[in-house]
Enzyme design. Structure first.
Site, mmCIF file in Angstrom:
data_model
loop_
_atom_site.group_PDB
_atom_site.id
_atom_site.type_symbol
_atom_site.label_atom_id
_atom_site.label_comp_id
_atom_site.label_asym_id
_atom_site.label_seq_id
_atom_site.Cartn_x
_atom_site.Cartn_y
_atom_site.Cartn_z
ATOM 1 N N GLY A 13 0.771 -1.235 0.000
ATOM 2 C CA GLY A 13 0.000 0.000 0.000
ATOM 3 C C GLY A 13 0.805 1.290 0.000
ATOM 4 C CB SER A 14 4.302 2.230 -0.777
ATOM 5 O OG SER A 14 4.516 1.858 -2.118
ATOM 6 C CG ASN A 15 1.964 3.488 -5.768
ATOM 7 O OD1 ASN A 15 2.346 4.540 -6.261
ATOM 8 N ND2 ASN A 15 2.590 2.336 -5.967
ATOM 9 C CG MET A 92 -1.505 -7.985 -6.536
ATOM 10 S SD MET A 92 -0.699 -7.268 -8.007
ATOM 11 C CE MET A 92 0.557 -6.223 -7.273
ATOM 12 N NE ARG A 93 -9.474 -11.667 -7.367
ATOM 13 C CZ ARG A 93 -9.762 -12.953 -7.399
ATOM 14 N NH1 ARG A 93 -8.870 -13.833 -6.988
ATOM 15 N NH2 ARG A 93 -10.931 -13.376 -7.838
ATOM 16 C CG ASN A 109 -3.306 -0.589 -12.515
ATOM 17 O OD1 ASN A 109 -3.122 -0.648 -11.284
ATOM 18 N ND2 ASN A 109 -2.671 -1.385 -13.361
ATOM 19 C CG HIS A 111 2.098 -1.857 -15.583
ATOM 20 N ND1 HIS A 111 1.978 -3.093 -14.988
ATOM 21 C CD2 HIS A 111 2.958 -2.022 -16.626
ATOM 22 C CE1 HIS A 111 2.736 -3.966 -15.647
ATOM 23 N NE2 HIS A 111 3.330 -3.346 -16.643
HETATM 24 C C1 GAR Z 1 3.686 -0.990 -7.364
HETATM 25 O O1 GAR Z 1 4.998 -0.999 -7.853
HETATM 26 C C2 GAR Z 1 2.678 -0.965 -8.507
HETATM 27 O O2 GAR Z 1 3.090 -0.169 -9.589
HETATM 28 C C3 GAR Z 1 2.664 -2.429 -8.877
HETATM 29 O O3 GAR Z 1 2.648 -3.096 -7.647
HETATM 30 C C4 GAR Z 1 3.346 -2.324 -6.677
HETATM 31 C C5 GAR Z 1 2.440 -2.122 -5.489
HETATM 32 O O4 GAR Z 1 3.132 -1.509 -4.439
HETATM 33 N N1 GAR Z 1 1.536 -2.758 -9.703
HETATM 34 C C6 GAR Z 1 1.599 -3.655 -10.696
HETATM 35 O O5 GAR Z 1 2.583 -4.317 -10.955
HETATM 36 C C7 GAR Z 1 0.304 -3.800 -11.500
HETATM 37 N N2 GAR Z 1 0.520 -4.588 -12.663
HETATM 38 P P1 GAR Z 1 2.357 -0.759 -3.277
HETATM 39 O O6 GAR Z 1 1.355 -1.767 -2.714
HETATM 40 O O7 GAR Z 1 3.418 -0.432 -2.268
HETATM 41 O O8 GAR Z 1 1.684 0.447 -3.860
#
Ligand code: GAR
Length: 196
Positions: A13-15, A92-93, A109, A111
């Site tokens: 959940g850092s984003n 991730m769904r 989203n 990516h």
């Molecule tokens: C992030 O790097 C995001 O861009 C990636 O998962 C990570 C989640 O980190 N998303 C994908 O790869 C989607 N295809 P977070 O939970 O710390 O935000």
């Protein structure tokens, strides 16, 4: 009117945290409210982060449930909260056409690669494994495919001199955390005042 967003997570959940901080006291303060942080996993670390920031959280577990049943519960929550935008942040769904069509161009989203070059999980591993000197973080609308939706914006990350996967990921995430909020601001303010 401020747009009501739901942030969907599955893990760290850092984003999500970066977006919440920008809503509370940063570039998203004037245009968004975070109505809920929703996780499909009960043990997602981001849930505690959100709670500590004073944000309402919900868990709708996807495991052991039919996809249709899971999504019925998700849709009910989104409707109850009058959500304008669904923001995926490490969720991730894959959302089915039922949700995608209901929220067309209102699901966003991030990516960590150019979606034209790499789709799916493990984008930093891919970039590191290939020895790429840079990659492009992509923010896109979600459509029925996996990382196939219309690109809203991309930002390059420089990996020159990075020798470990951790360093590559750290550089990428630093960009993600600023870039995602900036693009969200563009999206929600561009749509402001447009009747649906
Ligand atoms: C992030 O790097 C995001 O861009 C990636 O998962 C990570 C989640 O980190 N998303 C994908 O790869 C989607 N295809 P977070 O939970 O710390 O935000």
């Amino acid at each position: 009117m401020k747009k009501r967003i739901a942030i969907l997570i599955s893990g760290r959940g850092s984003n999500m945290e970066a977006i919440v901080r920008n809503v509370q006291a940063g570039m998203l303060q004037d245009c968004c409210t975070v109505e809920i942080v929703l996780s499909n996993k009960r043990d997602a670390c981001g849930l505690e982060v959100a709670r500590l920031l004073g944000i309402d959280t919900a868990v709708i577990e996807s495991k052991g449930k039919k996809k249709a049943e899971f999504e019925t519960e998700v849709l009910a929550l989104l409707e109850e909260k009058h959500i304008d935008y669904i923001v995926l942040a490490g969720f991730m769904r894959i959302l089915s056409p039922r949700i995608v069509s209901r929220y067309r161009k209102r699901i966003i989203n991030i990516h960590p690669a150019d979606t034209a070059r790499f789709k799916g999980l493990g984008a930093y591993e891919w970039a590191f494994g290939k020895g790429l000197q840079s990659t492009k973080i992509t923010v896109h609308y979600v459509d029925e495919g996996v990382d196939t939706g219309p690109v809203i914006a991309q930002k390059e990350v420089d990996f020159t001199g990075a020798t470990t996967l951790e360093e590559v990921e750290q550089r990428g995430l630093k960009v993600e955390h600023e870039f995602y909020s900036r693009v969200l601001k563009q999206v929600v303010t561009a749509h402001n005042g447009v009747e649906r």
